[in-house]
Motif scaffolding. Sequence first.
Motif, PDB file in Angstrom:
ATOM      1  N   ILE A 155       0.842  -1.234   0.017  1.00 12.76           N
ATOM      2  CA  ILE A 155      -0.013  -0.066  -0.085  1.00 12.76           C
ATOM      3  C   ILE A 155       0.753   1.250  -0.049  1.00 12.76           C
ATOM      4  O   ILE A 155       0.637   2.005  -0.742  1.00 12.76           O
ATOM      5  CB  ILE A 155      -0.889  -0.014   1.254  1.00 12.76           C
ATOM      6  N   TYR A 156       2.016   1.234   0.917  1.00 15.78           N
ATOM      7  CA  TYR A 156       2.866   2.475   0.964  1.00 15.78           C
ATOM      8  C   TYR A 156       3.365   2.655  -0.458  1.00 15.78           C
ATOM      9  O   TYR A 156       3.937   4.057  -0.719  1.00 15.78           O
ATOM     10  CB  TYR A 156       3.786   2.131   2.134  1.00 15.78           C
ATOM     11  N   ASP A 157       3.806   1.626  -1.025  1.00 13.36           N
ATOM     12  CA  ASP A 157       4.510   1.825  -2.336  1.00 13.36           C
ATOM     13  C   ASP A 157       3.484   2.353  -3.588  1.00 13.36           C
ATOM     14  O   ASP A 157       4.093   2.383  -4.687  1.00 13.36           O
ATOM     15  CB  ASP A 157       5.382   0.722  -2.793  1.00 13.36           C
ATOM     16  N   ASP A 158       2.211   2.106  -3.428  1.00 20.08           N
ATOM     17  CA  ASP A 158       1.407   2.089  -4.420  1.00 20.08           C
ATOM     18  C   ASP A 158       1.186   3.570  -5.004  1.00 20.08           C
ATOM     19  O   ASP A 158       1.361   4.588  -4.029  1.00 20.08           O
ATOM     20  CB  ASP A 158      -0.329   2.006  -3.772  1.00 20.08           C
ATOM     21  N   ASP A 159       0.822   3.881  -6.110  1.00 18.41           N
ATOM     22  CA  ASP A 159       1.096   5.107  -6.863  1.00 18.41           C
ATOM     23  C   ASP A 159      -0.080   6.020  -6.341  1.00 18.41           C
ATOM     24  O   ASP A 159       0.270   7.279  -6.250  1.00 18.41           O
ATOM     25  CB  ASP A 159       0.884   4.902  -8.579  1.00 18.41           C
ATOM     26  N   ILE A 160      -1.232   5.650  -5.914  1.00 18.79           N
ATOM     27  CA  ILE A 160      -2.245   6.521  -5.413  1.00 18.79           C
ATOM     28  C   ILE A 160      -1.957   7.005  -4.287  1.00 18.79           C
ATOM     29  O   ILE A 160      -2.080   7.961  -3.978  1.00 18.79           O
ATOM     30  CB  ILE A 160      -3.603   5.796  -5.186  1.00 18.79           C
ATOM     31  N   TYR A 161      -1.252   6.101  -3.158  1.00 20.11           N
ATOM     32  CA  TYR A 161      -0.913   6.304  -1.926  1.00 20.11           C
ATOM     33  C   TYR A 161       0.313   7.547  -2.061  1.00 20.11           C
ATOM     34  O   TYR A 161       0.123   8.577  -1.450  1.00 20.11           O
ATOM     35  CB  TYR A 161      -0.487   5.390  -1.189  1.00 20.11           C
ATOM     36  N   ILE A 162       1.284   7.295  -2.937  1.00 19.32           N
ATOM     37  CA  ILE A 162       2.373   8.318  -3.055  1.00 19.32           C
ATOM     38  C   ILE A 162       1.884   9.719  -3.728  1.00 19.32           C
ATOM     39  O   ILE A 162       2.211  10.752  -3.191  1.00 19.32           O
ATOM     40  CB  ILE A 162       3.354   7.835  -4.090  1.00 19.32           C
ATOM     41  N   GLN A 163       0.934   9.720  -4.469  1.00 24.35           N
ATOM     42  CA  GLN A 163       0.300  10.707  -5.159  1.00 24.35           C
ATOM     43  C   GLN A 163      -0.396  11.574  -4.131  1.00 24.35           C
ATOM     44  O   GLN A 163      -0.228  12.757  -4.111  1.00 24.35           O
ATOM     45  CB  GLN A 163      -0.810  10.382  -6.287  1.00 24.35           C
ATOM     46  N   LEU A 164      -1.447  10.924  -3.366  1.00 25.60           N
ATOM     47  CA  LEU A 164      -1.865  11.800  -2.500  1.00 25.60           C
ATOM     48  C   LEU A 164      -1.009  12.260  -1.338  1.00 25.60           C
ATOM     49  O   LEU A 164      -1.521  13.249  -0.616  1.00 25.60           O
ATOM     50  CB  LEU A 164      -3.313  10.837  -1.602  1.00 25.60           C
ATOM     51  N   GLN A 165      -0.020  11.543  -1.080  1.00 24.09           N
ATOM     52  CA  GLN A 165       0.872  12.087   0.161  1.00 24.09           C
ATOM     53  C   GLN A 165       1.859  13.105  -0.346  1.00 24.09           C
ATOM     54  O   GLN A 165       2.147  13.689   0.415  1.00 24.09           O
ATOM     55  CB  GLN A 165       1.773  10.832   0.209  1.00 24.09           C
ATOM     56  N   ASN A 166       1.788  13.486  -1.614  1.00 28.10           N
ATOM     57  CA  ASN A 166       2.565  14.574  -2.082  1.00 28.10           C
ATOM     58  C   ASN A 166       1.583  15.699  -2.483  1.00 28.10           C
ATOM     59  O   ASN A 166       1.928  16.891  -1.957  1.00 28.10           O
ATOM     60  CB  ASN A 166       3.314  13.875  -3.513  1.00 28.10           C
ATOM     61  N   ASP A 167       0.315  15.656  -3.196  1.00 26.14           N
ATOM     62  CA  ASP A 167      -0.212  16.811  -3.527  1.00 26.14           C
ATOM     63  C   ASP A 167      -1.451  17.170  -2.512  1.00 26.14           C
ATOM     64  O   ASP A 167      -2.089  18.021  -2.421  1.00 26.14           O
ATOM     65  CB  ASP A 167      -0.930  16.618  -4.744  1.00 26.14           C
ATOM     66  N   LEU A 168      -1.923  16.004  -1.785  1.00 29.72           N
ATOM     67  CA  LEU A 168      -2.943  16.042  -0.300  1.00 29.72           C
ATOM     68  C   LEU A 168      -4.213  16.583  -1.242  1.00 29.72           C
ATOM     69  O   LEU A 168      -5.057  17.295  -0.432  1.00 29.72           O
ATOM     70  CB  LEU A 168      -2.361  17.287   0.480  1.00 29.72           C
TER      71      LEU A 168
END
Length: 781
Positions: A155-168
């Motif tokens: 989950i932590y490496d998922d693209d969606i997770y990383i995207q929301l972590q960056n742009d909120l």
Amino acid sequence: MKINTKLLLTILTSSILIYIIVLGYISIKSKNISFQNTADIIDSYTNQYAKLAETNIDSNINIINFLGQSFENFKEIPDTLRRDFYNNQMKSLLATNNELLSIWCNWEPNSIDNFDTSYVSKPGSTVLGNFKPVYYKLNGEIKLNLFVEQSPETIYDDDIYIQLQNDLKKTITKPYFHSNTGIKQNEILQTKAVVPIIVNDNFQGIAGINFSFTQIQKLFNDFKHFDNSYLFLIDNNGNFVIHPNKKHIRKSIKKSFPEYSKKHDLIKKINEKRKFSFVNKNEHESVYVSVVPFTIGNTNITWATGIVIPLKFITQKSNKTLLITALIGIIGLLFIAFVIFYVAYKISRPLISITELLKTLAKGNISAKKVKIKSDDEIKEIAESISHLIDGLDRTTDFATQIGKGNFDIEFTSLSEDDMLGNSLIEMQKNLQKAKEEENKRKEEENIQKWITQGITKIGEVLRQSSNIKSLCSDIICHLISYLNANQGCVYIINDNEKNDIYLENIAVLGYEDNSIIKKRYNLGEGLMGRCAFEKQTIYRIDIPKDYVKIVSGLGSSLPGSILLVPLILNNEILGVIEIDSFSHLKPHHIEFVEKISENIASTINSVKVSEKTTQLLEQSQQQGEELAAQEEEMRQNMEEMQATQEEATKREDEINNFINAINSNSLVAEYDMEGKLIQINQIFLDLLDIPEGQVIGTYFGSIGTPTVSMNSDLQDIWSDLRTGKSRKITYKLIINKIEIILTEVCSPVFDDEGNPFKIMSIAADITNINIDKEQLNIIN
């Protein structure tokens, strides 16, 4: 050539040419209008289904918004109860929403609860386990996906997770096929809606839902308004989400219909949120395509709904209209040719005599012998008109002679309204008489402008001298009443100290016998005073209500002859209202004067209010500093009490959830947004109305069925109360499918964390079989 030959050749040729041009233009225009009308109808259907698709998707987006907001308040829940509370909440949302396929969340390590060795992801790992459940539906049963809990790194490496972590920012993914059973035949087209969990401006994880397009697919399949037509839905990447041909699903429109995409640049127009339509012609079949983009939720993601209709079904009606018009035109041309030939022959003979008479009149000889025509037609009327003209010219000559002698009072009647010479002479007579009147009027207008200018100067001196609101308003009303020779008046100022209770407050009165009878406050829209403030328009009335405040003088009391209410507006913001009462009727320049100075008064009042507010805030700041120390001790005690309160709140929340479930199972429940638009309705209510959910979602309060009484007059007051946090009870009757239903409905606002209402909850009961006086049935506050 003789006159009859000229008439025949000239009129007939010109008429035929003009007729052909006009007929051709009308034919082409009617064809284009017929095509455009049909296209407009198709575009309206496209817009309607785009709204339905947008509403359906937004309703699912609202679920994840609600879930994300509830997660952000997790610190209000005791540490040991958070997981169970949110697990129950997610399972409840999944169970009560048919289109939801799964619901899940994934928190950063050690964010939702303290370290617990039972939550370590795997033996020997230094990464602390955390809350990351995934609930999904399988054969009507809600299950938990244990794989995600055991493998958080996926989950932590998922693209969606990383995207929301960056742009909120929340987002929605590209639709895809998936089956919870792992069987390909059970795959369902679905998409993810994901929001970041933000606590105190810090990223704590993500929450999301997977939902299907079942409801939208059903709505699109029911589209039967045109033969061989169909609806489609595409996402922001140009991929088909819904299409009657399954092979196009999840494929790009560039690949499925390259001629559309290349020629009309569809994806660019959709992302620019532009409605558009076009006709695509090819060797197989020409079609009309209408596309309406819509934005999903509060994201920047744009999808679009389109309708495709064969062009031949649109042009059938216009082609038929063109053929009928052409046939009528040919018949009309033949008839015109015959009529022109006959008329030319009948006109030519008497026209020669009339022409000779006109030549004599052209030389100024008004004593010429009159022409007599025996035929009873327009030619005879021409001859008689010439005779009348000769008589009129005789009288006009005498009148002009008298005017030349200075006799402006002589009476004269023109030949007709179109007698230019006679009317000009009469107008000249009137202009001479009005010259002096115009001069007197000009002097009067100069005196009015001088009076207005002097009044503005005097009021300006008053505005510069006052230092606080009450004295300023008292001086203003005193000088206004004196300058206008009025009898009494008052000033109301907007009181916005409380955001949820904004009203007009009486600041100054003058001339009233008993100031205690003056109403101290008005809500916006209440009475003439509240209406003036709400509409931001001047109100001047001479038809005074009998219960209005009376003017008292030495001779007794009586109703005012006129009342004037002028809003005080600055930068389009209402600051107050001035009322002037007078025994006599105010003149237009009196009203103009008060309106002109109202902006200056509003500006000064605003400045004084700001000054007073600044002083008040400074005093409050000093006082708060003194109270802060005492509050620290009180806060410590409150923290101890809050721990006990939180435990009690959890217990009460379980009771409330059971209560809400009981209401939904036994009552008619609906939810509206703050504009009165229906956003959710339970199955019991739908069964009573016998209307599919898709047809009522998005409609406005009071528009379902056929109300047998008009609610429009009370709706504004009802929703005004609801928006201010008040509950309202309404009883009314409807005609649904020719069946009379009587409902009593309690509407209550639902508040957010800041205490502001964000939606309306309605609980209704069917009282059709209860014995009530149906003739007196109306809205009940």
